[in-house]
Design an enzyme around this catalytic site. Structure first.
Site, PDB file in Angstrom:
ATOM      1  N   SER A 199     -13.299   0.585  -3.410  1.00 36.06           N
ATOM      2  CA  SER A 199     -14.056  -0.676  -3.413  1.00 36.06           C
ATOM      3  C   SER A 199     -15.285  -0.653  -2.501  1.00 36.06           C
ATOM      4  O   SER A 199     -16.360  -1.110  -2.907  1.00 36.06           O
ATOM      5  CB  SER A 199     -13.138  -1.839  -3.041  1.00 36.06           C
ATOM      6  N   THR A 220      -5.970  -5.949  -2.183  1.00 35.55           N
ATOM      7  CA  THR A 220      -5.173  -4.993  -2.924  1.00 35.55           C
ATOM      8  C   THR A 220      -3.761  -4.977  -2.353  1.00 35.55           C
ATOM      9  O   THR A 220      -3.433  -5.764  -1.454  1.00 35.55           O
ATOM     10  CB  THR A 220      -5.845  -3.596  -2.894  1.00 35.55           C
ATOM     11  N   LYS A 258      -1.478  -9.483  -2.171  1.00 37.87           N
ATOM     12  CA  LYS A 258      -2.010 -10.475  -3.111  1.00 37.87           C
ATOM     13  C   LYS A 258      -1.254 -11.809  -3.062  1.00 37.87           C
ATOM     14  O   LYS A 258      -1.838 -12.849  -3.332  1.00 37.87           O
ATOM     15  CB  LYS A 258      -2.039  -9.908  -4.528  1.00 37.87           C
ATOM     16  N   ASP A 269      -8.477  -9.757 -11.534  1.00 42.37           N
ATOM     17  CA  ASP A 269      -7.739  -8.626 -12.110  1.00 42.37           C
ATOM     18  C   ASP A 269      -7.594  -8.803 -13.621  1.00 42.37           C
ATOM     19  O   ASP A 269      -7.708  -7.842 -14.381  1.00 42.37           O
ATOM     20  CB  ASP A 269      -6.355  -8.500 -11.473  1.00 42.37           C
ATOM     21  N   GLY A 305       6.585  -3.068 -16.759  1.00 43.96           N
ATOM     22  CA  GLY A 305       6.524  -3.578 -15.391  1.00 43.96           C
ATOM     23  C   GLY A 305       6.511  -5.092 -15.351  1.00 43.96           C
ATOM     24  O   GLY A 305       6.156  -5.759 -16.334  1.00 43.96           O
ATOM     25  N   ASN A 340      11.114  -3.525 -18.050  1.00 43.99           N
ATOM     26  CA  ASN A 340      11.150  -3.438 -16.594  1.00 43.99           C
ATOM     27  C   ASN A 340      12.500  -2.886 -16.152  1.00 43.99           C
ATOM     28  O   ASN A 340      13.493  -2.976 -16.880  1.00 43.99           O
ATOM     29  CB  ASN A 340      10.917  -4.818 -15.963  1.00 43.99           C
ATOM     30  N   ARG A 341      12.524  -2.308 -14.953  1.00 44.23           N
ATOM     31  CA  ARG A 341      13.784  -1.798 -14.421  1.00 44.23           C
ATOM     32  C   ARG A 341      14.810  -2.929 -14.333  1.00 44.23           C
ATOM     33  O   ARG A 341      15.989  -2.740 -14.623  1.00 44.23           O
ATOM     34  CB  ARG A 341      13.565  -1.192 -13.035  1.00 44.23           C
ATOM     35  N   GLY A 358      -6.859   3.261 -15.006  1.00 42.75           N
ATOM     36  CA  GLY A 358      -7.141   1.968 -14.415  1.00 42.75           C
ATOM     37  C   GLY A 358      -8.503   1.836 -13.767  1.00 42.75           C
ATOM     38  O   GLY A 358      -8.824   0.772 -13.223  1.00 42.75           O
TER      39      GLY A 358
END
Length: 274
Positions: free
Chosen positions: A19, A64, A68, A108, A131, A154-155, A239
């Site tokens: 950034s 980041t 957040k 985002d 996720g 997701n897990r 990303g």
């Protein structure tokens, strides 16, 4: 000459962040009189420390991992998107009488849409989202804005259910990562938000002829998964465009100017190679 305006990115760790280089690149291009710094901040006091940066004279911040949610709590006001997503990655200072407060926003999700539009060549209705953490919330909000129906992996199923309920998503299915191959076999679009690459792991997607795969990580953290997906026929994107997109949208909020995204993306690709 007046002192330059102060901006920065807060995170932990944050020394790896691109950034500062991205924003300095635009400052030089546009002649912006500002300084942008990386600010490493521990988790325990992040909310108070972020509030203190407004009082110290910072005009804006990016946020980041892992701050957040703390940034959301540090803000006195929130944009509609930030309120719905439940996380903040961009702060704009507001001066009220004798006080300085933060307005929290989230770029985002718009950064992800810029990334998505660069790689998606046709309309897509169904998407697999891997996720259910902070990054997934912004991506899910973006996908919802495009009217997409989401298969959420997701897990922890309960965490996925919470995400789907809080964002009121159009969900086709909720399942765990053991069903990754089955869920992705005929998917036109798959988005990964989990950071397996940071610990040396990778995802293994099934073969496809037309599928698009986006990993919101970039650099070494995404390389193994992206290579595996590409080898199996997926059109891939990392990303980095999302990072550039969210940075550009933050820059526009701060300065009222939309900076050159493509030139910054090209520069960032070169920085990662060096």
């Amino acid at each position: 000459m007046a002192q330059p305006a102060l901006y920065g990115v807060v995170g932990h760790p944050v020394t790896h962040s691109l950034s500062p280089r991205i924003h300095a690149f635009w400052y030089e291009q546009l002649g912006t009189h500002a300084i942008y710094s990386a600010l490493d901040m521990i988790e325990g006091s992040a909310r108070d420390d972020i509030q203190a940066l407004a009082r110290a004279g910072f005009s804006g911040l990016n946020v980041t991992l892992p701050h957040k949610i703390s940034a959301f709590e540090a803000c006195s006001e929130h944009s509609d998107a930030a309120s719905k997503i439940g996380a903040v990655n961009t702060l704009i200072r507001k001066d009220h009488d004798q006080s300085r407060i933060w307005l929290g926003d989230n770029t985002d999700w718009t950064g992800f849409l810029w990334s998505l539009d660069r790689v998606l060549t046709q309309s897509v209705k169904d998407v697999v989202l891997i996720g259910a953490g902070g990054a997934a919330r912004a991506v899910a909000f973006a996908l919802k804005s495009r009217g997409m129906r989401i298969t959420l992996l997701n897990r922890t199923i309960e965490k996925a259910k919470t995400l789907a309920k809080e964002l009121n998503l159009d969900v086709a299915n909720l399942t765990d990562l053991q069903n990754l191959s089955e869920s992705c076999t005929s998917a036109p679009l798959v988005v990964n938000t989990i950071s397996l690459g940071h610990s040396g792991g990778k995802l293994s997607l099934p073969e496809t002829q037309t599928g698009v795969f986006i990993d919101v990580s970039y650099g070494a953290a995404a390389d193994a998964t992206l290579k595996s997906a590409s080898d199996n026929g997926w059109t891939t994107e990392d990303g980095l465009p999302m990072l550039i997109g969210q940075a550009a949208d933050a820059f526009k909020l701060w300065f009222g100017v939309d900076p050159n995204r493509e030139s910054a993306l090209e520069a960032a690709r070169n920085w990662l190679k060096s």
